[in-house]
Design a protein around this motif. Structure first.
Motif, PDB file in Angstrom:
ATOM      1  N   ILE A 150       0.877  -1.168   0.000  1.00 53.16           N
ATOM      2  CA  ILE A 150       0.000   0.000   0.000  1.00 53.16           C
ATOM      3  C   ILE A 150       0.915   1.217   0.000  1.00 53.16           C
ATOM      4  O   ILE A 150       1.721   1.393   0.915  1.00 53.16           O
ATOM      5  CB  ILE A 150      -0.906   0.014   1.240  1.00 53.16           C
ATOM      6  CG1 ILE A 150      -1.730  -1.274   1.318  1.00 53.16           C
ATOM      7  CG2 ILE A 150      -1.822   1.229   1.203  1.00 53.16           C
ATOM      8  CD1 ILE A 150      -2.601  -1.367   2.548  1.00 53.16           C
ATOM      9  N   VAL A 151       0.810   2.015  -1.051  1.00 50.18           N
ATOM     10  CA  VAL A 151       1.708   3.154  -1.188  1.00 50.18           C
ATOM     11  C   VAL A 151       0.896   4.443  -1.128  1.00 50.18           C
ATOM     12  O   VAL A 151      -0.059   4.619  -1.891  1.00 50.18           O
ATOM     13  CB  VAL A 151       2.475   3.076  -2.532  1.00 50.18           C
ATOM     14  CG1 VAL A 151       3.401   4.276  -2.670  1.00 50.18           C
ATOM     15  CG2 VAL A 151       3.253   1.779  -2.611  1.00 50.18           C
ATOM     16  N   TYR A 152       1.276   5.318  -0.188  1.00 47.17           N
ATOM     17  CA  TYR A 152       0.568   6.591  -0.016  1.00 47.17           C
ATOM     18  C   TYR A 152       1.574   7.712  -0.202  1.00 47.17           C
ATOM     19  O   TYR A 152       2.589   7.746   0.486  1.00 47.17           O
ATOM     20  CB  TYR A 152      -0.065   6.623   1.377  1.00 47.17           C
ATOM     21  CG  TYR A 152      -0.681   7.936   1.773  1.00 47.17           C
ATOM     22  CD1 TYR A 152      -1.887   8.352   1.228  1.00 47.17           C
ATOM     23  CD2 TYR A 152      -0.066   8.755   2.715  1.00 47.17           C
ATOM     24  CE1 TYR A 152      -2.471   9.545   1.608  1.00 47.17           C
ATOM     25  CE2 TYR A 152      -0.635   9.951   3.108  1.00 47.17           C
ATOM     26  CZ  TYR A 152      -1.842  10.353   2.549  1.00 47.17           C
ATOM     27  OH  TYR A 152      -2.401  11.533   2.935  1.00 47.17           O
ATOM     28  N   GLU A 153       1.316   8.588  -1.137  1.00 46.30           N
ATOM     29  CA  GLU A 153       2.234   9.680  -1.469  1.00 46.30           C
ATOM     30  C   GLU A 153       3.656   9.171  -1.660  1.00 46.30           C
ATOM     31  O   GLU A 153       4.617   9.782  -1.194  1.00 46.30           O
ATOM     32  CB  GLU A 153       2.215  10.743  -0.362  1.00 46.30           C
ATOM     33  CG  GLU A 153       0.880  11.445  -0.248  1.00 46.30           C
ATOM     34  CD  GLU A 153       0.901  12.575   0.761  1.00 46.30           C
ATOM     35  OE1 GLU A 153       1.471  12.348   1.855  1.00 46.30           O
ATOM     36  OE2 GLU A 153       0.374  13.651   0.473  1.00 46.30           O
ATOM     37  N   GLY A 154       3.773   8.030  -2.301  1.00 47.28           N
ATOM     38  CA  GLY A 154       5.100   7.510  -2.619  1.00 47.28           C
ATOM     39  C   GLY A 154       5.768   6.706  -1.525  1.00 47.28           C
ATOM     40  O   GLY A 154       6.847   6.156  -1.726  1.00 47.28           O
ATOM     41  N   ASN A 155       5.125   6.612  -0.314  1.00 46.86           N
ATOM     42  CA  ASN A 155       5.737   5.825   0.758  1.00 46.86           C
ATOM     43  C   ASN A 155       4.860   4.630   1.110  1.00 46.86           C
ATOM     44  O   ASN A 155       3.642   4.737   1.128  1.00 46.86           O
ATOM     45  CB  ASN A 155       5.909   6.671   2.015  1.00 46.86           C
ATOM     46  CG  ASN A 155       6.789   7.867   1.763  1.00 46.86           C
ATOM     47  OD1 ASN A 155       7.846   7.743   1.150  1.00 46.86           O
ATOM     48  ND2 ASN A 155       6.333   9.028   2.197  1.00 46.86           N
TER      49      ASN A 155
END
Ligand code: ATP
Ligand code: MG
Lengths: 263, 292
Positions: A65-70
């Motif tokens: 799960i990637v949120y804003e690239g992290n």
């Protein structure tokens, strides 16, 4: 892309596999709807994003799960909420013995110590019904007021990604329309990206930009809201007539299932 | 009549201290559902810490008092971090057994350091603190108990009602998963409730130590009075704990005054059993708000 879920699998208690290779993308400033019948795994997906799986002994075992690239999979809820992801739980869970305003103040937990007066005004502006009841205990509010309360409480946290789990559940059609209007306003005025889990797909597809349909822990269909509205399968399964009856029976099934789950 | 009023005043003063001590116990239970069997030992540790600071370190009384409060808060905080936190999510019975273990450990340490004898504080309360109303005579310790009791009640009342941290603590007690979903630091709330519980326990330990002398066994068992107090007031009501404390305090002094001093420690438990038969959730237990 604000949020990318790549091929995740989720297991509860190390043995019960609930999601099997789910992928979905959420674009910034959009409303994405996640539809599906009971037990499809919608709530589980939201909890995977917000980190609330962990206290329930669930785990993302595969994928990312990637949120804003992290990557945020399997982080704790304390960390994830501080990145701006707030989930509004299914079934409206107020703090019963706190007043409306105290409930709203809990929404400032991620930025403790910062001023919050302006945010209270904003919430009362979206939900005027709350203002007149701000000093009364949340435990005595009606279902509609509670839905406004839990959404307002989430807004107090300045979410950039808001996860709404079945806001229409058990509400009268008029109230549902009101709530959905406000969801759209929040999306447009605050620029909040929203993932909207719903069984009421007619309403959901009216305000969503994009939609996914889940069955048995898998995504079985996706498309723009417009395409989904026209799709004959969806029409048959989810947009069927006599929707009031359908809504009722959903609820019955649900409370039954829920009881079973807790025993 | 005078005798009655005298007992009434004494009962309220002692009861207030019981109530405040019980408040700490209830706070831990409300936040994390843990029943802390080491509460009495926390009380005794507070009294001994104060004794040591006053007699051995020869600090001025107010400094020793403040330092004891700070020290006990830290102790509660550390106990939660070291012992309770690893058990979050484990079956409740294990956690309760842990607190029973903690109680023995604390008792052992105290016996090792201070021995099992009766110690007394030097007489430091000024005579001017005495209250005299006609024939009613309230000695300085009781006046101090009253002042400290009311002060702490007000402070904690304000803290829970108005401060953000207080509201976060109440939210965790109310609905833990909703609190988590909003980013409330639930573990920090647990730690904070242990810190505050140890602090109020220490405070009551000091006052009760001035009244009855300081002895490990004696003080720990006074600490166990939180059970009748808390069950009388309802396990989940902080206000109820205070009222329960005052009731037990009154019951004790009246029994001691009118019946016999040997019954004094037993009667609260008898009344407790009777009340539980009539009102199983305690006199002030929360009635679950249920909408249908
Ligand atoms: N804590 C848990 N432990 C074990 N299994 C769980 C847990 N929570 C949910 N499940 C199971 O996971 C499956 C998906 O549940 P989920 O709540 O995600 O469905 P849903 O799509 O939200 O359904 P609904 O529309 O009824 O809310 C169900 O079969 C459910 O029994
Ligand atoms: Mg669900």
């Amino acid at each position: 892309m604000l949020l990318e879920i790549n091929n995740i699998s989720i297991v509860y208690a190390d043995v019960i596999q609930v999601l099997k290779g789910v992928s979905l993308n959420v674009e910034t400033h959009k409303i994405v709807s996640l539809l599906g019948s009971n037990g499809a795994g919608k709530t589980t997906t939201l909890k995977a994003i917000s980190g609330l799986l962990k206290p329930e002994n669930g785990k993302v075992t595969d994928g990312s799960i990637v949120y804003e690239g992290n990557r945020i999979d399997n982080l704790s809820p304390e960390e994830i909420t501080r990145k701006g992801i707030i989930q509004v739980l299914e079934g409206r869970q107020p703090f019963k013995y706190l007043t409306i305003e105290e409930n709203l103040r809990v929404g400032t937990a991620t930025r403790w110590g910062k001023p919050y007066r302006k945010d209270l005004e904003m919430v009362y502006d979206y939900f005027p019904a709350l203002l007149s009841r701000r000093k009364s205990l949340a435990g005595y509010c009606s279902g509609g007021e509670l839905q406004m309360l839990v959404m307002g409480r989430a807004l107090m946290a300045h979410p950039r990604l808001l996860l709404l789990d079945e806001p229409s559940l058990g509400l009268a059609p008029l109230v549902v329309r009101e709530i959905f209007k406000i969801i759209r306003r929040i999306n447009e005025e605050q620029g909040t990206t929203i993932v909207l889990v719903e069984q009421n797909s007619t309403m959901a597809l009216q305000i969503a930009h994009y939609g996914y349909v889940m069955e048995n822990g898998k995504i079985v269909m996706e498309g723009t809201a417009e395409d989904l509205r026209k799709n004959p399968d969806i029409k048959e399964f989810y947009l069927g007539k006599g929707s009031a009856d359908a809504l009722k029976s959903y609820q019955n099934v649900k409370s039954y299932r829920r009881r079973k789950r807790w025993l | 009549m005078d005798f009655f009023l005298q007992l009434l005043v004494n009962g309220i003063c002692i009861g207030l201290i019981y109530g405040i001590s019980a408040m700490g116990f209830v706070m831990i239970f409300k936040a994390s559902s843990v029943i802390n069997f080491a509460h009495g030992e926390l009380l005794a540790i507070g009294a001994f810490l104060f004794l040591t600071l006053v007699t051995w370190a020869e600090l001025p009384v107010y400094a020793a008092f403040l330092l004891t409060l700070v020290g006990s808060f830290a102790l509660g905080f550390i106990v939660e971090r070291l012992f309770l936190r690893p058990l979050i999510g484990e079956p409740l019975i294990e956690v309760i057994m842990l607190t029973v273990g903690l109680a023995s450990m604390f008792k052992g340490i105290m016996l090792f350091i201070w021995g099992g004898n009766l110690h007394t504080f030097p007489d430091f309360l000024p005579e001017t603190l005495t209250l005299q109303w006609g024939t009613i005579h309230v000695p300085p310790v009781y006046v101090a108990a009253l002042i400290i009791g009311l002060l702490f009640l007000t402070l904690f009342g304000l803290f829970f009602k108005y401060s953000s941290q207080g509201i976060f603590m109440r939210s965790v007690a109310d609905n833990q998963s909703a609190a988590l979903s909003l980013g409330v630091h639930v573990k920090r709330v647990f730690a904070l409730s242990w810190g505050i519980a140890a602090l109020v326990a220490a405070m009551s330990g000091i006052v009760l130590g001035i009244m009855n002398g300081i002895n490990v066994h004696e003080l720990s068992s006074i600490g166990l009075k939180v059970f009748p107090v808390v069950i009388l007031g309802g396990l989940d009501s902080i206000g109820g704990a205070v009222i329960g404390g005052i009731l037990i305090g009154l019951l004790e002094t009246f029994t001691g005054g009118y019946l016999s001093t040997s019954l004094k420690d037993v009667l609260p438990y008898i009344v407790l059993v009777v009340i539980l038969l009539v009102k199983p959730y305690g006199l002030f237990g929360l009635v679950e708000i249920e909408r249908v």
